[in-house]
Design a protein around this motif. Structure first.
Motif, PDB file in Angstrom:
ATOM      1  N   TYR A   1      64.568   6.701  13.119  1.00 58.87           N
ATOM      2  CA  TYR A   1      63.156   6.314  13.084  1.00 58.87           C
ATOM      3  C   TYR A   1      62.538   6.213  14.475  1.00 58.87           C
ATOM      4  N   TRP A   2      63.366   6.088  15.495  1.00 57.42           N
ATOM      5  CA  TRP A   2      62.869   6.067  16.873  1.00 57.42           C
ATOM      6  C   TRP A   2      63.587   7.157  17.641  1.00 57.42           C
ATOM      7  N   ASP A   3      63.256   8.389  17.328  1.00 58.88           N
ATOM      8  CA  ASP A   3      63.874   9.550  17.950  1.00 58.88           C
ATOM      9  C   ASP A   3      62.884  10.103  18.982  1.00 58.88           C
ATOM     10  N   VAL A   4      62.951   9.525  20.171  1.00 59.95           N
ATOM     11  CA  VAL A   4      62.050   9.912  21.260  1.00 59.95           C
ATOM     12  C   VAL A   4      62.894  10.216  22.493  1.00 59.95           C
ATOM     13  N   PRO A   5      62.325  10.957  23.431  1.00 51.73           N
ATOM     14  CA  PRO A   5      63.098  11.246  24.648  1.00 51.73           C
ATOM     15  C   PRO A   5      63.340   9.976  25.466  1.00 51.73           C
ATOM     16  N   GLU A   6      64.322  10.040  26.321  1.00 53.49           N
ATOM     17  CA  GLU A   6      64.567   8.954  27.259  1.00 53.49           C
ATOM     18  C   GLU A   6      63.365   8.822  28.189  1.00 53.49           C
ATOM     19  N   ASP A   7      63.139   7.628  28.709  1.00 47.32           N
ATOM     20  CA  ASP A   7      62.099   7.474  29.719  1.00 47.32           C
ATOM     21  C   ASP A   7      62.373   8.444  30.860  1.00 47.32           C
ATOM     22  N   SER A   8      61.333   9.084  31.331  1.00 46.32           N
ATOM     23  CA  SER A   8      61.488  10.039  32.427  1.00 46.32           C
ATOM     24  C   SER A   8      61.548   9.333  33.774  1.00 46.32           C
ATOM     25  N   GLY A   9      61.125   8.080  33.786  1.00 47.89           N
ATOM     26  CA  GLY A   9      61.048   7.345  35.047  1.00 47.89           C
ATOM     27  C   GLY A   9      59.673   7.474  35.683  1.00 47.89           C
ATOM     28  N   VAL A  10      58.828   8.273  35.073  1.00 51.59           N
ATOM     29  CA  VAL A  10      57.462   8.440  35.568  1.00 51.59           C
ATOM     30  C   VAL A  10      56.547   7.690  34.614  1.00 51.59           C
ATOM     31  N   TYR A  11      56.140   6.515  35.048  1.00 52.79           N
ATOM     32  CA  TYR A  11      55.336   5.626  34.220  1.00 52.79           C
ATOM     33  C   TYR A  11      54.104   6.336  33.663  1.00 52.79           C
TER      34      TYR A  11
ATOM     35  N   ASP B   1      53.698   9.256  32.765  1.00 53.44           N
ATOM     36  CA  ASP B   1      54.035  10.165  31.670  1.00 53.44           C
ATOM     37  C   ASP B   1      54.525   9.401  30.438  1.00 53.44           C
ATOM     38  N   ASP B   2      55.365   8.396  30.668  1.00 54.12           N
ATOM     39  CA  ASP B   2      56.030   7.696  29.576  1.00 54.12           C
ATOM     40  C   ASP B   2      55.083   6.800  28.785  1.00 54.12           C
ATOM     41  N   TRP B   3      54.260   6.016  29.479  1.00 55.48           N
ATOM     42  CA  TRP B   3      53.372   5.084  28.790  1.00 55.48           C
ATOM     43  C   TRP B   3      52.394   5.823  27.874  1.00 55.48           C
ATOM     44  N   PRO B   4      51.689   6.858  28.362  1.00 52.86           N
ATOM     45  CA  PRO B   4      50.770   7.588  27.473  1.00 52.86           C
ATOM     46  C   PRO B   4      51.480   8.248  26.289  1.00 52.86           C
ATOM     47  N   LEU B   5      52.721   8.696  26.490  1.00 49.27           N
ATOM     48  CA  LEU B   5      53.481   9.265  25.379  1.00 49.27           C
ATOM     49  C   LEU B   5      53.665   8.211  24.292  1.00 49.27           C
ATOM     50  N   GLY B   6      54.044   7.015  24.680  1.00 44.57           N
ATOM     51  CA  GLY B   6      54.212   5.934  23.711  1.00 44.57           C
ATOM     52  C   GLY B   6      52.919   5.619  22.976  1.00 44.57           C
ATOM     53  N   GLU B   7      51.814   5.590  23.708  1.00 44.39           N
ATOM     54  CA  GLU B   7      50.513   5.321  23.077  1.00 44.39           C
ATOM     55  C   GLU B   7      50.152   6.415  22.072  1.00 44.39           C
TER      56      GLU B   7
ATOM     57  N   ARG C   1      61.052   0.104  10.374  1.00 40.33           N
ATOM     58  CA  ARG C   1      62.306   0.724  10.823  1.00 40.33           C
ATOM     59  C   ARG C   1      62.206   1.201  12.264  1.00 40.33           C
ATOM     60  N   ILE C   2      61.031   1.698  12.651  1.00 44.86           N
ATOM     61  CA  ILE C   2      60.818   2.093  14.052  1.00 44.86           C
ATOM     62  C   ILE C   2      61.034   0.889  14.953  1.00 44.86           C
ATOM     63  N   LEU C   3      60.420  -0.221  14.600  1.00 41.05           N
ATOM     64  CA  LEU C   3      60.512  -1.426  15.427  1.00 41.05           C
ATOM     65  C   LEU C   3      61.947  -1.935  15.534  1.00 41.05           C
ATOM     66  N   ARG C   4      62.732  -1.752  14.493  1.00 45.41           N
ATOM     67  CA  ARG C   4      64.142  -2.164  14.529  1.00 45.41           C
ATOM     68  C   ARG C   4      64.973  -1.273  15.452  1.00 45.41           C
ATOM     69  N   GLU C   5      64.655   0.018  15.502  1.00 45.43           N
ATOM     70  CA  GLU C   5      65.469   0.964  16.267  1.00 45.43           C
ATOM     71  C   GLU C   5      65.077   1.068  17.737  1.00 45.43           C
ATOM     72  N   MET C   6      63.829   0.792  18.046  1.00 43.71           N
ATOM     73  CA  MET C   6      63.382   1.019  19.419  1.00 43.71           C
ATOM     74  C   MET C   6      63.939  -0.026  20.385  1.00 43.71           C
ATOM     75  N   ASP C   7      64.072   0.377  21.620  1.00 42.87           N
ATOM     76  CA  ASP C   7      64.409  -0.547  22.703  1.00 42.87           C
ATOM     77  C   ASP C   7      63.080  -0.935  23.354  1.00 42.87           C
ATOM     78  N   PRO C   8      62.597  -2.156  23.106  1.00 41.42           N
ATOM     79  CA  PRO C   8      61.266  -2.536  23.588  1.00 41.42           C
ATOM     80  C   PRO C   8      61.159  -2.613  25.109  1.00 41.42           C
ATOM     81  N   GLU C   9      62.273  -2.461  25.806  1.00 46.90           N
ATOM     82  CA  GLU C   9      62.250  -2.524  27.271  1.00 46.90           C
ATOM     83  C   GLU C   9      61.905  -1.178  27.905  1.00 46.90           C
ATOM     84  N   THR C  10      61.940  -0.097  27.115  1.00 50.30           N
ATOM     85  CA  THR C  10      61.613   1.206  27.694  1.00 50.30           C
ATOM     86  C   THR C  10      60.103   1.344  27.855  1.00 50.30           C
ATOM     87  N   THR C  11      59.714   2.167  28.786  1.00 49.98           N
ATOM     88  CA  THR C  11      58.284   2.374  29.037  1.00 49.98           C
ATOM     89  C   THR C  11      57.615   3.055  27.852  1.00 49.98           C
ATOM     90  N   ILE C  12      58.293   4.006  27.235  1.00 49.44           N
ATOM     91  CA  ILE C  12      57.717   4.678  26.068  1.00 49.44           C
ATOM     92  C   ILE C  12      57.478   3.662  24.949  1.00 49.44           C
TER      93      ILE C  12
END
Length: 122
Positions: free
Chosen positions: A52-62, A64-70, A92-103
Motif C-alpha cells: 500500500y506504500w510502494d513509493v521510491p526511496e527519498d532521493s535526498g533532495v527535499y 523533489d521528495d516533498w512535492p512527490l508526497g503531496e 493501510r497506506i498509513l500503516r505501511e509508510m515510514d512517517p519520517e521520510t520526506t515523501i
C-alpha cells in the motif's frame, strides 16, 4: 413431462446459474483489483501480495521528495472520491509508510490540505 426429466432440467438450470454467478464474481474481483491499483502508492507483486506504500526511496533532495508526497496524496484522495469502497486503502497506506521520510511527510501534509479544504462543486 415426467418428474425425472423435470429434475434433470432443474439441475441444468442450476448449473447454468452457478456458472454465471462464478463468472460474475470473477469479473467483480477483477474490477475491484483494477480500482485498488489505481491508487498511486498501491501495487501487487508477483506473489499476489499487496503493498500500500510502494513509493521510491527519498532521493535526498527535499524539493523533489516533498512535492512527490503531496502529489501522491492528492491522487489518493481523488481515487477515494471516485471509488469510496477503497477508503480502507488510506488506513493501510498509513500503516505501511515510514512517517519520517520526506515523501511521507509531503504525503501527510498533502492529505491534510485535501481533507481540510472544501471540495469545489463545479
Amino acid at each position: 413431462m415426467m418428474a425425472a426429466s423435470k429434475k434433470v432440467l432443474d439441475l441444468d438450470d442450476f448449473r447454468q446459474e452457478s456458472e454465471t454467478a462464478v463468472a460474475e464474481a470473477a469479473k467483480a474481483a477483477d474490477w475491484w483489483q483494477e480500482e485498488w491499483l489505481k491508487f498511486p502508492t498501491v501495487s501487487l507483486d508477483e506473489t499476489e501480495t499487496w503493498h500500500y506504500w510502494d513509493v521510491p526511496e527519498d532521493s535526498g533532495v527535499y524539493q523533489d521528495d516533498w512535492p512527490l508526497g503531496e502529489r501522491l496524496a492528492k491522487e489518493t484522495i481523488a481515487q477515494m472520491r471516485r471509488f469510496p469502497e477503497g477508503s480502507t486503502v488510506l488506513r493501510r497506506i498509513l500503516r505501511e509508510m515510514d512517517p519520517e521520510t520526506t515523501i511521507a511527510q509531503g504525503f501527510l501534509t498533502g492529505l491534510e490540505d485535501c481533507l481540510c479544504t472544501p471540495v469545489q462543486e463545479g
